[in-house]
Design an enzyme around this catalytic site. Structure first.
Site, PDB file in Angstrom:
ATOM      1  N   GLU A 186      -5.426  -4.884  10.606  1.00  0.00           N
ATOM      2  CA  GLU A 186      -4.260  -3.709  10.959  1.00  0.00           C
ATOM      3  C   GLU A 186      -4.739  -3.055  12.258  1.00  0.00           C
ATOM      4  O   GLU A 186      -5.586  -1.964  12.057  1.00  0.00           O
ATOM      5  CB  GLU A 186      -4.570  -2.897   9.804  1.00  0.00           C
ATOM      6  CG  GLU A 186      -4.091  -3.329   8.447  1.00  0.00           C
ATOM      7  CD  GLU A 186      -3.245  -2.414   7.441  1.00  0.00           C
ATOM      8  OE1 GLU A 186      -2.226  -2.606   6.884  1.00  0.00           O
ATOM      9  OE2 GLU A 186      -3.914  -1.305   7.321  1.00  0.00           O
ATOM     10  N   HIS A 197      -9.712   1.086   4.803  1.00  0.00           N
ATOM     11  CA  HIS A 197      -8.282   1.242   5.522  1.00  0.00           C
ATOM     12  C   HIS A 197      -8.708   2.348   6.914  1.00  0.00           C
ATOM     13  O   HIS A 197      -9.318   3.052   6.890  1.00  0.00           O
ATOM     14  CB  HIS A 197      -7.250   1.806   4.474  1.00  0.00           C
ATOM     15  CG  HIS A 197      -6.150   1.762   4.996  1.00  0.00           C
ATOM     16  ND1 HIS A 197      -5.624   2.676   6.092  1.00  0.00           N
ATOM     17  CD2 HIS A 197      -4.920   0.901   4.901  1.00  0.00           C
ATOM     18  CE1 HIS A 197      -4.132   2.536   6.508  1.00  0.00           C
ATOM     19  NE2 HIS A 197      -3.946   1.585   5.832  1.00  0.00           N
ATOM     20  N   GLY A 219       2.224   2.717  10.994  1.00  0.00           N
ATOM     21  CA  GLY A 219       3.085   3.999  10.632  1.00  0.00           C
ATOM     22  C   GLY A 219       3.699   4.262  11.978  1.00  0.00           C
ATOM     23  O   GLY A 219       4.343   5.502  11.891  1.00  0.00           O
ATOM     24  N   GLU A 249      -7.103   4.604   7.870  1.00  0.00           N
ATOM     25  CA  GLU A 249      -6.800   6.201   7.386  1.00  0.00           C
ATOM     26  C   GLU A 249      -8.098   6.671   6.747  1.00  0.00           C
ATOM     27  O   GLU A 249      -8.332   7.836   7.061  1.00  0.00           O
ATOM     28  CB  GLU A 249      -5.512   6.346   6.717  1.00  0.00           C
ATOM     29  CG  GLU A 249      -4.294   6.050   7.567  1.00  0.00           C
ATOM     30  CD  GLU A 249      -3.100   5.597   6.591  1.00  0.00           C
ATOM     31  OE1 GLU A 249      -3.237   5.558   5.442  1.00  0.00           O
ATOM     32  OE2 GLU A 249      -2.239   5.019   7.111  1.00  0.00           O
ATOM     33  N   ASN A 304       0.940  -1.148   0.008  1.00  0.00           N
ATOM     34  CA  ASN A 304      -0.092   0.036   0.059  1.00  0.00           C
ATOM     35  C   ASN A 304       0.761   1.134   0.186  1.00  0.00           C
ATOM     36  O   ASN A 304       1.405   1.514   1.014  1.00  0.00           O
ATOM     37  CB  ASN A 304      -0.836  -0.125   1.257  1.00  0.00           C
ATOM     38  CG  ASN A 304      -1.748   1.233   1.612  1.00  0.00           C
ATOM     39  OD1 ASN A 304      -1.748   2.079   0.397  1.00  0.00           O
ATOM     40  ND2 ASN A 304      -2.392   1.361   2.371  1.00  0.00           N
ATOM     41  N   TRP A 305       0.860   1.870  -1.221  1.00  0.00           N
ATOM     42  CA  TRP A 305       1.950   2.882  -1.165  1.00  0.00           C
ATOM     43  C   TRP A 305       1.506   4.248  -0.541  1.00  0.00           C
ATOM     44  O   TRP A 305       2.056   5.020  -0.549  1.00  0.00           O
ATOM     45  CB  TRP A 305       2.313   3.216  -2.938  1.00  0.00           C
ATOM     46  CG  TRP A 305       3.186   2.243  -3.485  1.00  0.00           C
ATOM     47  CD1 TRP A 305       3.872   0.999  -2.728  1.00  0.00           C
ATOM     48  CD2 TRP A 305       3.855   2.156  -4.663  1.00  0.00           C
ATOM     49  NE1 TRP A 305       4.671   0.542  -3.737  1.00  0.00           N
ATOM     50  CE2 TRP A 305       4.642   1.096  -4.926  1.00  0.00           C
ATOM     51  CE3 TRP A 305       3.570   3.196  -5.876  1.00  0.00           C
ATOM     52  CZ2 TRP A 305       5.408   0.930  -6.009  1.00  0.00           C
ATOM     53  CZ3 TRP A 305       4.021   2.842  -6.984  1.00  0.00           C
ATOM     54  CH2 TRP A 305       4.909   1.690  -7.250  1.00  0.00           C
ATOM     55  N   LYS A 306      -0.060   3.983  -0.292  1.00  0.00           N
ATOM     56  CA  LYS A 306      -0.597   5.484   0.221  1.00  0.00           C
ATOM     57  C   LYS A 306      -0.426   6.443  -0.640  1.00  0.00           C
ATOM     58  O   LYS A 306      -0.411   6.507  -1.983  1.00  0.00           O
ATOM     59  CB  LYS A 306      -0.146   5.726   1.692  1.00  0.00           C
ATOM     60  CG  LYS A 306      -0.258   4.250   2.407  1.00  0.00           C
ATOM     61  CD  LYS A 306      -0.062   4.687   3.988  1.00  0.00           C
ATOM     62  CE  LYS A 306      -0.220   3.381   4.778  1.00  0.00           C
ATOM     63  NZ  LYS A 306      -0.207   3.299   6.201  1.00  0.00           N
ATOM     64  N   GLY A 336       2.861  -0.735   4.443  1.00  0.00           N
ATOM     65  CA  GLY A 336       2.743   0.433   3.877  1.00  0.00           C
ATOM     66  C   GLY A 336       4.267   1.076   3.963  1.00  0.00           C
ATOM     67  O   GLY A 336       4.767   0.731   2.582  1.00  0.00           O
ATOM     68  N   GLY A 337       4.841   1.821   4.862  1.00  0.00           N
ATOM     69  CA  GLY A 337       5.954   2.296   4.744  1.00  0.00           C
ATOM     70  C   GLY A 337       7.090   1.589   4.191  1.00  0.00           C
ATOM     71  O   GLY A 337       7.880   1.938   3.244  1.00  0.00           O
ATOM     72  N   SER A 350       3.268  -1.593  10.505  1.00  0.00           N
ATOM     73  CA  SER A 350       4.809  -1.300  10.785  1.00  0.00           C
ATOM     74  C   SER A 350       5.688  -2.702  10.547  1.00  0.00           C
ATOM     75  O   SER A 350       6.729  -3.272  11.392  1.00  0.00           O
ATOM     76  CB  SER A 350       5.140  -1.081  12.268  1.00  0.00           C
ATOM     77  OG  SER A 350       4.650   0.161  12.604  1.00  0.00           O
TER      78      SER A 350
END
Ligand code: 13P
Length: 265
Positions: A168, A96, A174, A98, A9-11, A234-235, A213
């Site tokens: 999640e 998600h 994050g 977010e 997930n590149w966000k 993610g990151g 994470s």
């Protein structure tokens, strides 16, 4: 047996230049694993076309980060599921945390998006998870069951069974704070039990991945549990070596790696 799946997930990150550089390196390392694990990249909407072209016939799938609650019409700024399908998407993230927290998507909104994604012929990746407060108050499963039930009410169990679930925990996203392998395994097991209670065998059949994470350094421990069918990253998915090492850790959890996975055809 449930085939593991790794989803990036590149966000809201990337550029035409950096996407290309990242994908070239990721593909070189992960393409050989394509028969062992499923893999998908979810870039921001404007880059779907570019990423689709770069993925080509590598065996990695294209995914999107959300889809509209509506099929078409006067919804300025939204992107419909059928458009995503036309772009070649196979997976779409829905719900998600977010989206739920920053853009106030309700359980009902998420269920409507889930339905749109399924109707367009793609696989929804339904994100569920509790906040830190909810966990501390012993409300983890109550929260997740509420999130799942909203989708079951909208589409029925048969359709939920066609999805991937991403657990999640909001407090691990994050933050660098990862849920322990025991917490993840236990929550996944409890989700399966809940789904089995709704329809016999449903929980056992469904892929449940963990996100929050995940890094190369903790991936092997998190993926060790048979309850964990992969990761939503993610990151670390923005760093080619990290993401590739996470993929390798996931593939190595399989008792019998497909020997064809070393070929580059
Ligand atoms: P991080 O891996 O950056 O914690 O993000 C997880 C996530 O939200 C994936 O959807």
């Amino acid at each position: 047996m449930r085939k593991p799946i790794l989803i990036a997930n590149w966000k809201m990150n990337g550029s035409l230049h950096s996407n290309q550089a990242l994908l070239v390196r990721i593909l070189a390392k992960l393409r050989p694993l394509r028969k062992t694990i499923d893999m998908a990249i979810c870039p921001p909407f404007p880059y779907l076309f570019q990423v689709r072209d770069l993925l080509g016939y590598t065996g990695l799938s294209l995914g999107a980060q959300n889809a509209s609650v509506a099929a078409s019409g006067a919804h300025t700024g939204e992107v419909s599921a059928t458009m995503l399908r036309e772009m070649g998407c196979r997976y779409v993230l829905v719900g998600h945390s977010e989206r739920r927290a920053l853009y106030h998507e309700s359980d009902r909104d998420v269920a409507a998006r889930f339905r749109q994604v399924l109707s367009a012929g793609m696989t929804p990746v339904l994100c569920v998870g509790e906040t830190l407060g909810e966990r501390e108050q012993g409300q983890t499963m109550a929260t997740i069951e509420r999130q799942l039930q909203a989708v079951i009410d909208e589409t029925g169990m048969a359709d939920l069974a066609a999805s991937v679930i991403a657990y999640e925990p909001v407090w691990a996203i994050g933050t660098g704070r990862t849920a322990t392998p025991e917490q993840v395994s236990e929550t996944h097991r409890t989700i399966r039990q809940f789904l089995d209670g709704c329809q016999a065998g449903a929980g056992e059949a469904l892929r449940i991945v963990y996100g929050g994470s995940v890094k190369a350094s903790n991936a092997a421990a998190l993926f060790q549990s048979p309850e964990v069918d992969g990761g939503l990253i993610g990151g670390a998915s923005l760093q080619a070596d990290e993401f590739s090492d996470i993929g390798a850790a996931l593939a190595s959890t399989l008792a019998e790696a497909d020997c064809e996975c070393d070929t580059l055809d």
